[in-house]
Design an enzyme around this catalytic site. Structure first.
Site, PDB file in Angstrom:
ATOM      1  N   VAL A  58      27.172 -29.477  27.002  1.00  0.00           N
ATOM      2  CA  VAL A  58      25.748 -29.539  25.370  1.00  0.00           C
ATOM      3  C   VAL A  58      26.134 -30.989  25.068  1.00  0.00           C
ATOM      4  CG1 VAL A  58      26.288 -29.350  22.809  1.00  0.00           C
ATOM      5  CG2 VAL A  58      28.146 -28.328  25.094  1.00  0.00           C
ATOM      6  N   PHE A 114      30.719 -32.604  26.274  1.00  0.00           N
ATOM      7  CA  PHE A 114      30.039 -32.943  25.504  1.00  0.00           C
ATOM      8  C   PHE A 114      29.560 -34.485  24.894  1.00  0.00           C
ATOM      9  CE2 PHE A 114      32.436 -29.773  23.115  1.00  0.00           C
ATOM     10  CZ  PHE A 114      31.951 -29.247  22.394  1.00  0.00           C
ATOM     11  N   ASP A 115      28.002 -34.528  25.387  1.00  0.00           N
ATOM     12  CA  ASP A 115      27.640 -35.429  24.995  1.00  0.00           C
ATOM     13  C   ASP A 115      27.870 -36.318  23.816  1.00  0.00           C
ATOM     14  OD1 ASP A 115      25.452 -37.858  25.315  1.00  0.00           O
ATOM     15  OD2 ASP A 115      24.858 -37.082  24.020  1.00  0.00           O
ATOM     16  N   LYS A 116      28.340 -37.332  23.701  1.00  0.00           N
ATOM     17  CA  LYS A 116      28.633 -38.136  22.039  1.00  0.00           C
ATOM     18  C   LYS A 116      27.716 -38.213  21.582  1.00  0.00           C
ATOM     19  CE  LYS A 116      29.412 -42.311  21.115  1.00  0.00           C
ATOM     20  NZ  LYS A 116      29.622 -42.366  20.072  1.00  0.00           N
TER      21      LYS A 116
END
Length: 661
Positions: A505, A309-311
């Site tokens: 994501v 995941f990107d944050k």
């Protein structure tokens, strides 16, 4: 599709004429018209396949149709052309990758720049003409044309499309900036440090192009299967036509049986067994806010072993919110927040906006101030009731102060961005802001683990303190921080080798290379940039993170449906081929049984339109209440803690040691 539609209309018209007014000549003319019009593209496809020395299902179709015409069964030939062509069209549509262009990447950075000459005059030049050492002028609200270093001026710059930083950063002389970033309210002079083709954004474009090209060779299911199945069936039909006469059968009977073998083996059910499930699964996903861009991506969803995941904007909301107010020197929390909001009310900085919004959420009255002015790199200053107040970057004096120092250390250790409110003599309060976790982030990660996803991790451009706090709050297996787009791509390739099929994501340009290098690229739709959506194989259009587990459930249900369809179609083909070899059915009977099995396949595939377990569930989130002093009442900044019912992430990438405020 137009010729197929016309052919289908002629076929239906011919059947109606034959069954109602019993006019054989008219019906025959309509059937012939259906064959001539609908057979144009199948014939072209078959000729191309033969020229390339390939036997495809389309070749079987054409041979069977020609044989049926030769034997005088024109109606069956027309049905072959229309129905099998429809199946082929459905398959092509269902497995089309639907990959968009990456033109949106090119539009992020402006095509021209204002270059300063030695005499101080500006000239407009193409960004490709900029070279290291050139100086460009960037006005308020403009995007930076290239990578460089600020040599004059102060402003805040939103670099989130490129670096993924969650909060715009203050830039002053010496600060490194990236092309494509959005300038705030100051005028900047920037010295170019890289050729245009070597900028961060240019490398993003290049990596996306390369990754998409590397992934464009995926074959459709029918081609893979047909490489073995179709030549085998064609050889079987030829053998029947040649061998049966040697066994005493008449040539016409042998050819007829061979055509029946071709018809039943060139199964419409076999052709559409995959696409009918894929098309309906994609339609089901679209109803639930999940856009899946092709059958190959639907299949990959079911095989995910790891998710990165990107944050910012993905696991978090992507904007700072007031997290905590720590009053000092005897003043109350409400008084401290009121004073801070009063000074910040004249600023457009995102941190100021968060503080003012926090005060308004608590229904505090924000007084008007006088002589408000921005202090570049240091914060805001204003006069209230004859008293000079300042809020901004902590000073060395603040950090060594016996009351302010511990509060600052605690806030920064939790990953928050902290500013200090002070008057001329002493610090009055420490105010902390942080990016908030999405309400459904924690439950989504738990669902992913329940679905058998082995590794859940985070790749972010934020600093290590922020990343660590967020990872601990969500219980992530791993995280990597301070990554540029190319670093994220390298991390994805490394993680794929360790963990297998991996999904990325994200929602921004900085995520595009990593998304393109992942086995599956997933974009958060509502918050995503155009390029993230174009790079993505799957888009969560509802912008709800819990749609990801729902998408995986949908893909696994579709895979099960596909397996049932394939097993059913192969079983029917096997039975029909045995019956054809034995002479137990006519060409018409074989065609009807064939299409009957196709109807069963279609009905089974249409079951995918019904929601499965967990596919339409929405995360049930208790937002709590926002009552009076409960909001931001001295709660910690730690991710996952609550302030006024909100789940708070340590979400600021704002490194005040480097960027000032």
């Amino acid at each position: 599709m137009v010729t197929l539609a016309v052919a289908a209309v002629l076929l239906v018209a011919g059947l109606v004429v034959e069954w109602t007014i019993h006019s054989e000549p008219v019906a025959l003319a309509l059937f012939c018209g259906a064959i001539l019009i609908g057979g144009v593209y199948p014939l072209r496809s078959a000729i191309r396949a033969v020229r390339h020395k390939r036997l495809t299902i389309t070749v079987l179709l054409v041979v069977a149709a020609i044989g049926a015409i030769a034997l005088g069964v024109i109606e069956e030939a027309a049905m072959l052309v229309v129905i099998f062509s429809l199946g082929e069209a459905m398959e092509a549509y269902a497995t089309d990758k639907a990959r968009g262009s990456i033109s949106a990447l090119m539009e992020i950075a402006p095509p021209t720049a204002n270059r300063l000459n030695d005499d101080g005059a500006t000239e407009t030049v193409a960004v490709e003409e900029l070279h290291p050492g050139d100086v460009v002028l960037v006005r308020p609200g403009e995007r930076l044309p290239t990578d460089g270093a600020v040599i004059h001026g102060a402003s805040w710059v939103d670099a989130s499309p490129v670096t993924g930083e969650s909060v715009p950063v203050e830039v002053t002389a010496g600060t490194e900036v990236f092309g494509g970033s959005l300038n705030g309210n100051g005028v900047l002079r920037i010295r170019v440090t890289k050729e245009y083709y070597d900028t961060v954004l240019a490398r993003v474009i290049e990596q996306v192009e390369e990754a998409q090209a590397n992934r464009s060779g995926a074959e459709r299911f029918a081609d893979k299967f047909g490489a073995v199945y179709t030549p085998a069936m064609f050889a079987l039909a030829v053998a029947v036509a040649l061998v049966l006469p040697l066994l005493g059968f008449e040539w016409r009977e042998a050819i007829y049986r061979a055509l029946v073998v071709l018809v039943v083996s060139c199964s419409c059910a076999l052709i559409i067994s995959v696409p009918v499930s894929v098309v309906t699964a994609i339609a089901r996903g679209a109803r639930d806010g999940i856009l899946i861009k092709g059958g190959i991506y639907l299949e990959r969803l079911a095989d995910i072993k790891a998710v990165a995941f990107d944050k910012t904007g993905t696991l978090t909301r992507g904007r700072p919110d007031l997290a905590q107010v720590t009053p000092l020197d005897g003043i109350s929390e409400d008084e401290a927040l009121t004073l801070a909001a009063a000074v910040e009310s004249e600023s457009e900085h995102p941190i100021a906006t968060a503080i003012v919004a926090g005060a308004r959420d608590r229904a505090l009255t924000i007084p008007a101030v006088q002589d408000a002015r921005a202090l570049p790199g240091a914060g805001m200053e204003a006069t209230l009731d004859g008293r000079t107040l300042h809020i901004g970057r902590p000073t060395d004096e603040d950090r060594t102060d016996g009351t302010a120092g511990p509060a600052l250390a605690h806030a920064e250790a939790e990953g928050c961005t902290a500013v200090v409110l002070r008057d001329d003599t002493r610090p009055l309060a420490v105010v902390a802001v942080a990016d908030q976790l999405r309400p459904d982030a924690e439950s989504t990660l738990a669902e992913l683990r329940d679905l058998g996803v082995e590794r859940v991790l985070m790749l972010t451009g934020d600093n290590a303190t922020v990343a660590r706090s967020t990872a601990q709050a969500l219980g992530l297996d791993d995280y990597r921080a301070e990554l540029l787009p190319e670093d994220k791509s390298a991390a994805i390739r490394e993680l794929r080798e360790k963990h297998g099929v991996i999904a990325m994501v994200g929602d921004g340009v900085n995520d595009a290379p990593a998304m393109a290098n992942a086995d599956l690229a997933i974009a958060m739709g509502a918050a995503s940039t155009d390029v993230a959506l174009e790079t993505a194989d799957v888009a969560l259009l509802a912008d709800e993170l819990d749609r990801l587990p729902a998408a995986i459930r949908l893909s696994r249900r579709a895979r099960k449906n596909i397996k049932i369809n394939i097993a059913l179609s192969l079983t029917v083909v096997a039975i029909l081929i045995v019956a054809a070899l034995a002479g137990w059915m006519s060409l018409t009977t074989g065609l009807l049984l064939n299409e009957g099995s196709a109807a069963l396949i279609i009905l089974n595939g249409l079951r995918m339109l019904r929601p499965g377990r967990g596919e339409t569930r929405r995360a049930q989130v208790d937002f709590g209440t926002r009552q009076g002093s409960d909001l931001n009442s001295g709660r910690p900044c730690a991710p996952g803690s609550t302030t006024g019912g909100h789940s708070v992430a340590a979400g600021s990438s704002y490194d005040q040691r480097e960027h000032g405020r």
